[in-house]
Motif scaffolding. Structure first.
Motif, PDB file in Angstrom:
ATOM      1  N   MET A 150      26.267  28.010  16.046  1.00 33.73           N
ATOM      2  CA  MET A 150      25.322  27.867  14.936  1.00 33.73           C
ATOM      3  C   MET A 150      26.013  27.524  13.621  1.00 33.73           C
ATOM      4  SD  MET A 150      22.548  30.901  15.625  1.00 33.73           S
ATOM      5  CE  MET A 150      21.399  30.792  16.993  1.00 33.73           C
ATOM      6  N   LEU A 151      27.235  28.030  13.441  1.00 34.10           N
ATOM      7  CA  LEU A 151      28.004  27.776  12.220  1.00 34.10           C
ATOM      8  C   LEU A 151      29.379  27.244  12.631  1.00 34.10           C
ATOM      9  CD1 LEU A 151      27.101  31.035  10.269  1.00 34.10           C
ATOM     10  CD2 LEU A 151      26.292  28.725   9.744  1.00 34.10           C
ATOM     11  N   PHE A 181      28.367  20.353  17.298  1.00 34.64           N
ATOM     12  CA  PHE A 181      27.092  19.729  17.689  1.00 34.64           C
ATOM     13  C   PHE A 181      26.023  19.805  16.602  1.00 34.64           C
ATOM     14  CE2 PHE A 181      29.122  20.873  21.704  1.00 34.64           C
ATOM     15  CZ  PHE A 181      29.027  19.674  22.391  1.00 34.64           C
ATOM     16  N   THR A 182      25.872  20.943  15.937  1.00 33.55           N
ATOM     17  CA  THR A 182      24.782  21.069  14.972  1.00 33.55           C
ATOM     18  C   THR A 182      24.956  20.158  13.773  1.00 33.55           C
ATOM     19  OG1 THR A 182      25.869  22.954  13.895  1.00 33.55           O
ATOM     20  CG2 THR A 182      24.273  23.445  15.643  1.00 33.55           C
ATOM     21  N   ARG A 183      26.169  19.654  13.546  1.00 32.71           N
ATOM     22  CA  ARG A 183      26.394  18.758  12.411  1.00 32.71           C
ATOM     23  C   ARG A 183      25.668  17.431  12.587  1.00 32.71           C
ATOM     24  NH1 ARG A 183      32.852  19.800  11.044  1.00 32.71           N
ATOM     25  NH2 ARG A 183      32.612  22.037  10.591  1.00 32.71           N
ATOM     26  N   VAL A 184      25.330  17.088  13.832  1.00 33.89           N
ATOM     27  CA  VAL A 184      24.529  15.884  14.068  1.00 33.89           C
ATOM     28  C   VAL A 184      23.164  16.241  14.655  1.00 33.89           C
ATOM     29  CG1 VAL A 184      26.486  14.330  14.274  1.00 33.89           C
ATOM     30  CG2 VAL A 184      25.661  15.525  16.313  1.00 33.89           C
ATOM     31  N   GLY A 211      47.279   9.459  23.271  1.00 32.69           N
ATOM     32  CA  GLY A 211      47.453   9.294  21.832  1.00 32.69           C
ATOM     33  C   GLY A 211      47.525  10.564  21.024  1.00 32.69           C
ATOM     34  N   GLY A 212      47.845  11.695  21.668  1.00 33.22           N
ATOM     35  CA  GLY A 212      48.015  12.935  20.918  1.00 33.22           C
ATOM     36  C   GLY A 212      46.736  13.672  20.582  1.00 33.22           C
ATOM     37  N   THR A 213      45.606  13.253  21.154  1.00 37.01           N
ATOM     38  CA  THR A 213      44.336  13.944  20.939  1.00 37.01           C
ATOM     39  C   THR A 213      43.641  14.153  22.277  1.00 37.01           C
ATOM     40  OG1 THR A 213      43.944  13.141  18.687  1.00 37.01           O
ATOM     41  CG2 THR A 213      42.014  13.751  19.945  1.00 37.01           C
ATOM     42  N   PHE A 214      43.090  15.337  22.478  1.00 36.91           N
ATOM     43  CA  PHE A 214      42.356  15.596  23.712  1.00 36.91           C
ATOM     44  C   PHE A 214      41.050  14.812  23.715  1.00 36.91           C
ATOM     45  CE2 PHE A 214      39.438  18.213  26.341  1.00 36.91           C
ATOM     46  CZ  PHE A 214      40.109  18.089  27.549  1.00 36.91           C
ATOM     47  N   CYS A 215      40.141  15.167  22.827  1.00 42.14           N
ATOM     48  CA  CYS A 215      38.859  14.460  22.759  1.00 42.14           C
ATOM     49  C   CYS A 215      38.132  14.856  21.485  1.00 42.14           C
ATOM     50  CB  CYS A 215      37.999  14.784  23.979  1.00 42.14           C
ATOM     51  SG  CYS A 215      36.348  14.059  23.946  1.00 42.14           S
ATOM     52  N   SER A 216      37.721  13.864  20.708  1.00 40.78           N
ATOM     53  CA  SER A 216      37.063  14.121  19.426  1.00 40.78           C
ATOM     54  C   SER A 216      35.557  14.326  19.567  1.00 40.78           C
ATOM     55  CB  SER A 216      37.329  12.962  18.462  1.00 40.78           C
ATOM     56  OG  SER A 216      36.838  11.746  18.990  1.00 40.78           O
ATOM     57  N   GLY A 217      35.047  14.317  20.792  1.00 37.56           N
ATOM     58  CA  GLY A 217      33.623  14.559  21.010  1.00 37.56           C
ATOM     59  C   GLY A 217      32.905  13.326  21.509  1.00 37.56           C
ATOM     60  N   PHE A 235      36.839  18.525  19.738  1.00 33.26           N
ATOM     61  CA  PHE A 235      35.639  18.695  18.927  1.00 33.26           C
ATOM     62  C   PHE A 235      34.394  18.396  19.766  1.00 33.26           C
ATOM     63  CE2 PHE A 235      37.313  17.914  14.320  1.00 33.26           C
ATOM     64  CZ  PHE A 235      38.178  18.981  14.468  1.00 33.26           C
ATOM     65  N   GLY A 236      33.291  19.061  19.441  1.00 35.36           N
ATOM     66  CA  GLY A 236      32.024  18.755  20.085  1.00 35.36           C
ATOM     67  C   GLY A 236      32.142  18.747  21.597  1.00 35.36           C
ATOM     68  N   ALA A 237      31.779  17.602  22.206  1.00 37.74           N
ATOM     69  CA  ALA A 237      31.860  17.482  23.657  1.00 37.74           C
ATOM     70  C   ALA A 237      33.289  17.639  24.155  1.00 37.74           C
ATOM     71  CB  ALA A 237      31.305  16.131  24.091  1.00 37.74           C
ATOM     72  N   GLY A 238      34.280  17.356  23.315  1.00 44.26           N
ATOM     73  CA  GLY A 238      35.670  17.584  23.701  1.00 44.26           C
ATOM     74  C   GLY A 238      35.969  19.065  23.867  1.00 44.26           C
ATOM     75  N   ALA A 239      35.414  19.890  22.974  1.00 40.63           N
ATOM     76  CA  ALA A 239      35.548  21.335  23.137  1.00 40.63           C
ATOM     77  C   ALA A 239      34.848  21.787  24.408  1.00 40.63           C
ATOM     78  CB  ALA A 239      34.982  22.061  21.919  1.00 40.63           C
ATOM     79  N   SER A 240      33.646  21.246  24.638  1.00 47.24           N
ATOM     80  CA  SER A 240      32.906  21.595  25.853  1.00 47.24           C
ATOM     81  C   SER A 240      33.719  21.271  27.096  1.00 47.24           C
ATOM     82  CB  SER A 240      31.579  20.826  25.910  1.00 47.24           C
ATOM     83  OG  SER A 240      30.741  21.133  24.835  1.00 47.24           O
ATOM     84  N   LEU A 241      34.313  20.075  27.126  1.00 47.99           N
ATOM     85  CA  LEU A 241      35.071  19.641  28.290  1.00 47.99           C
ATOM     86  C   LEU A 241      36.260  20.563  28.541  1.00 47.99           C
ATOM     87  CD1 LEU A 241      35.630  17.572  30.520  1.00 47.99           C
ATOM     88  CD2 LEU A 241      36.853  16.192  28.808  1.00 47.99           C
ATOM     89  N   ALA A 242      36.996  20.896  27.490  1.00 45.89           N
ATOM     90  CA  ALA A 242      38.144  21.790  27.660  1.00 45.89           C
ATOM     91  C   ALA A 242      37.704  23.158  28.170  1.00 45.89           C
ATOM     92  CB  ALA A 242      38.896  21.933  26.336  1.00 45.89           C
ATOM     93  N   LEU A 243      36.667  23.713  27.566  1.00 45.74           N
ATOM     94  CA  LEU A 243      36.239  25.065  27.913  1.00 45.74           C
ATOM     95  C   LEU A 243      35.599  25.136  29.293  1.00 45.74           C
ATOM     96  CD1 LEU A 243      34.777  26.263  24.489  1.00 45.74           C
ATOM     97  CD2 LEU A 243      37.086  26.546  25.393  1.00 45.74           C
ATOM     98  N   ALA A 244      35.169  24.003  29.834  1.00 41.71           N
ATOM     99  CA  ALA A 244      34.606  23.984  31.188  1.00 41.71           C
ATOM    100  C   ALA A 244      35.683  24.131  32.249  1.00 41.71           C
ATOM    101  CB  ALA A 244      33.838  22.683  31.417  1.00 41.71           C
TER     102      ALA A 244
END
Length: 266
Positions: free
Chosen positions: A170-171, A141-144, A66-72, A116-125
């Motif tokens: 952190m930011l 992550f810190t937003r929640v 659907g045009g998105t990797f992962c929103s977290g 985003f969030g866990a989606g960023a983690s997954l890509a960077l892994a």
């Protein structure tokens, strides 16, 4: 790219496809921008482990429907819970990254839209990140009220450096396009909509490379010691082992015969 007969049903949260020796795993919750719930965590870990164990697979590509990797992480499934309930969920997420890092085969992320969030983690892994020029990375992550998982506290600093990783975690903020490439969040930029195609092109090159050598490189970069002299010793061990392989002999023969080598992983 073909899909294996009998492997895919409409309700699968991870789709499995083949492109030659490349296994393509697609996160398939497009209505939720492929947010990761417990079912997807378990399914993705299992599909990666299966691909790592399949002798016909040389390379794995992760992408999103659907045009998105992962929103977290799927926040709709999250609530305050005691540690004994939360730990299995957290460990299920880490199983994905353990499968990527401990497996001998290269894993590429083809990133469109949000990571985003866990989606960023997954890509960077992953070993390589191919991103559309308009893809957006954001470790939210810190937003929640969380600190991060799926290896981002290791992978982000390895890719972007400690100072940048500390600030981004952190930011949190959106990082895309040329900045993502410059920071090391992406290794290659593709035109919007073409990330998977570009990732498959790299994957095909990796599929033709010597599997044992790639596994040694991956192991050293993930597990290698921090002491530089230990790195030298491990490099010697790897080279000695690889010199006594059919792949090395084939590579030398192909060089002398002026032809492309055919590596078989032995």
């Amino acid at each position: 790219m073909s899909e294996r007969a009998g492997e895919i049903t409409e309700g699968d949260c991870v789709l499995v496809g083949e492109s030659g020796a490349v296994r393509v795993l697609t996160l398939n919750r497009p209505r939720l921008r492929n947010a990761i719930d417990l079912e997807l965590r378990v399914a993705l870990a299992e599909r990666i482990e299966e691909a790592m164990a399949d002798g016909a697979v040389r390379v794995i590509v992760l992408t999103g429907a659907g045009g998105t990797f992962c929103s977290g992480g799927d926040i709709s499934t999250m609530r305050r819970r005691p540690a004994e309930e939360t730990r299995p969920r957290a460990e299920a997420a880490q199983r994905i990254v353990r499968a990527i890092w401990s497996g001998p085969k290269p894993v590429l992320a083809a990133v469109e839209g949000f990571a985003f969030g866990a989606g960023a983690s997954l890509a960077l892994a992953c070993d390589q990140v191919v991103a559309a020029s308009d893809a957006v990375f954001n470790p939210t992550f810190t937003r929640v009220g969380l600190a991060g998982d799926l290896g981002i506290l290791w992978s982000l600093s390895r890719r972007a450096g400690l100072a940048r990783a500390r600030r981004l975690l952190m930011l949190p903020r959106a990082v895309k396009g040329a900045e993502a490439l410059e920071m090391g969040l992406a290794d290659v930029l593709a035109e919007p909509g073409a990330a998977l195609e570009a990732a498959l092109a790299d994957a095909e090159r990796l599929a033709a490379a010597p599997p044992l050598a790639l596994a040694a490189i991956k192991s050293m970069l993930v597990e290698g010691p921090s002491d530089p002299y230990e790195v030298l010793a491990r490099e010697v061990d790897n080279q000695v082992r690889l010199f006594d392989t059919d792949d090395f002999a084939e590579g030398v023969a192909a060089f002398h015969e002026r032809r492309p080598p055919v590596f078989l992983g032995r």
